[in-house]
Each structure stands twice: as C-alpha cells, then as structure tokens.
Design an enzyme around this catalytic site. Structure first.
Site, PDB file in Angstrom:
ATOM      1  N   SER A   1      43.428  54.376  36.470  1.00 11.12           N
ATOM      2  CA  SER A   1      42.542  53.469  35.744  1.00 11.12           C
ATOM      3  C   SER A   1      41.529  54.265  34.915  1.00 11.12           C
ATOM      4  O   SER A   1      41.920  55.074  34.086  1.00 11.12           O
ATOM      5  CB  SER A   1      41.871  52.512  36.732  1.00 11.12           C
ATOM      6  OG  SER A   1      41.192  51.484  36.061  1.00 11.12           O
TER       7      SER A   1
ATOM      8  N   ASP B   1      49.580  43.638  34.971  1.00  9.85           N
ATOM      9  CA  ASP B   1      48.212  44.150  35.075  1.00  9.85           C
ATOM     10  C   ASP B   1      47.252  43.218  34.335  1.00  9.85           C
ATOM     11  O   ASP B   1      47.386  43.011  33.130  1.00  9.85           O
ATOM     12  CB  ASP B   1      48.143  45.563  34.485  1.00  9.85           C
ATOM     13  CG  ASP B   1      46.864  46.294  34.829  1.00  9.85           C
ATOM     14  OD1 ASP B   1      45.802  45.649  34.840  1.00  9.85           O
ATOM     15  OD2 ASP B   1      46.919  47.519  35.066  1.00  9.85           O
TER      16      ASP B   1
ATOM     17  N   HIS C   1      46.770  45.305  38.623  1.00  5.87           N
ATOM     18  CA  HIS C   1      46.010  46.533  38.383  1.00  5.87           C
ATOM     19  C   HIS C   1      45.710  47.291  39.671  1.00  5.87           C
ATOM     20  O   HIS C   1      45.663  48.522  39.658  1.00  5.87           O
ATOM     21  CB  HIS C   1      44.696  46.198  37.671  1.00  5.87           C
ATOM     22  CG  HIS C   1      43.957  47.393  37.177  1.00  5.87           C
ATOM     23  ND1 HIS C   1      44.427  48.196  36.155  1.00  5.87           N
ATOM     24  CD2 HIS C   1      42.775  47.952  37.573  1.00  5.87           C
ATOM     25  CE1 HIS C   1      43.579  49.173  35.931  1.00  5.87           C
ATOM     26  NE2 HIS C   1      42.568  49.060  36.784  1.00  5.87           N
TER      27      HIS C   1
END
EC number: 3.1.2.22
Length: 288
Positions: A170, A235, A264
C-alpha cells in the site's frame, strides 16, 4: 475527498498549506503505538514490549528471534527498526515497508508467519511519527526513512543488495519504488500499489501534475530489478487498475498475482498469495 471537484482539489493542493502537508493528512493514519522499545544501561540493546493491541500470536521463543533498535535518518528523525530472524539459513531478507494504519507491533506476528513460510528473514521499520519513531509522517520523511533502513540493514547485518528483496505494501510501495529506482536489489515486490496520490483520488487522471504526491508511476520504469506486483481485483481503496498500470511500465516484470475477489486488506488471506511468494523466492529468483 472524492466529493471534491478536480479544480477544487487543484486549489487544495496548490494553495497553502503546502502539498506535502495535504498529502500527509490524506495518506497517513498512524495508530496509537502498540509497542515500546526499552534501552538497557549500555545504550546498545533494546527490548521490545508489545501491548495487547499488538495481538501477538506466538510464544516468547519466537519473540526472542526479533531484534529491535533505533537509527537516525538524514532528516534528523529516529526511527524504530525490527529484524526478524525467521530462518537462520535464509538466502534473502525482505526489506518490508508496511501500510499506512499499522505499526511494527501490529505487524510483528505477520512477519514471523510470513518469513517462516517463504524461508526469508524480514527487516522492517516504522515511518517517522509511527510507533516509537520520532517526527511526523510525510512524503519526504518516507524516502529518508527507507534510506536509513537500507543503510542499517546493509551495515549492521552485512546483507548485500543482491540478497535483499524490497517489499512494499500500500503506502509502503511509495518508499519501496523510490529506493528500488535508485539501488539494484534481488527483487521488488509491490503489494496493492498505487500509481500516484492524484490517481487514487481521481481515477481519470492521465498525467502527473506538479502538486501530485507519491508518483510511483513516474519512477517504476527506472527499476532494473525483477518486479512482482500483487493486487486484489476488488480493491476498494487503491483500484486494481493501479497494479495493471505499474505492471505495464516495469522494465523486468515477472508474472503478476491478480487475486480474484480480494480487496485492499485481505490479499494475504488468499492461498495463492503465499504460493506465489514461495514460487518467486524459491524457484524464479534462482533463474533470473
């Protein structure tokens, strides 16, 4: 944020406060620290104390395999570092940059489990303003933080670049891409990566503006190491299209892992996540 018009966001980024401060407010969510580091009288040894919120899942024996220390960045902050010796015979060490809403305490159990399953040791660090690290999180500090971690990994443990796998998850893909664009390593793994801050907020953005933050899309083509990209197709935070766009820009892409149905924060819960990493580390890197 998605309710703002393009012109309003441009104004927000271009007018005071500066873009870096805006990016920091949008991207960084440091939790209340889930651990403390206590230094002994000699000043050379640090002991890790985890709070209940760290959700430690192993015995004290596994905890003994974790070494922690502090190091200073080029911007003057002291950041917490963690070296997890999962496998004494491991060829590779992951330099792991975690997501935006966790700290080393929360990640420690995951590191033990991941490293032992893919036969890698793991070195990680907390961004400025996270956990026991001083300062405040910012884009500039992200880059200084990973530089300090890279130097500590190489000098303190004598690990050569060809034995380091740069892993970012991320927001952690931002410092990871920046570092990998400047230094060659064994490989790079990008887990749920973003192309840039503007492109997350406005998916139709086609170019990088001067006020954009976290421009992975403009740096990834400079990476000369093999790159594995992992992304969930559902996501809801960083759209799957970001992983695809970065994959298309890689110099040396390997077979990506698109996890069907994953979001995610749950990619690692799917069986193919570990299988792909095992294959990449144990088989593919040998032949690259």
């Amino acid at each position: 944020m998605n309710n703002l018009s393009f012109s309003e966001l441009c104004c927000l980024f271009c007018c005071p406060p500066c873009p870096g401060k805006i990016a920091s407010k949008l991207a960084f969510l440091p939790p209340d620290p889930t651990y403390t580091l206590i230094c002994d009288e000699s000043g050379s040894r640090w002991t890790l104390h985890l709070s209940e919120r760290a959700d430690w899942q192993y015995s004290s024996r596994e905890k003994d395999a974790i070494e922690c220390f502090m190091t200073r960045t080029s911007r003057g902050n002291r950041i917490a570092c963690m070296f997890v010796r999962c496998c004494p015979s491991a060829k590779y060490t992951l330099l792991f940059s975690h997501g935006n809403a966790v700290d080393l305490g929360q990640m420690s159990s995951f590191y033990i489990g991941l490293g032992s399953r893919i036969n890698c040791n793991i070195f990680s660090y907390d961004y400025s303003g996270y956990g026991s690290s001083s300062g405040k999180p910012s884009e500039k500090n992200l880059y200084a933080d990973i530089d300090a971690a890279w130097i500590a990994l190489r000098t303190r443990y004598g690990i050569r670049p060809e034995h380091v796998i740069i892993y970012g998850q991320s927001i952690g893909t931002v410092p990871s891409v920046d570092l990998a664009a400047r230094y060659e390593s064994a490989a790079v793994i990008l887990h749920s990566p973003l192309t840039s801050g503007m492109r997350v907020a406005f998916p139709d953005t086609k170019k990088t503006y001067c006020f954009d933050a976290f421009p992975n899309i403009d740096k990834i083509s400079k990476i000369t190491s093999p790159v594995l990209i992992i992304h969930g197709t559902e996501d809801e935070v960083i759209d799957f299209s970001h992983g695809l766009a970065l994959f298309e820009r890689c110099q040396r892409p390997v077979e990506p892992l698109w996890v069907e149905g994953a979001g995610h924060n749950d990619v690692e819960l799917y069986g193919q996540y570990l299988e792909r990493l095992k294959q990449f580390v144990a088989q593919e890197l040998v032949n690259l």
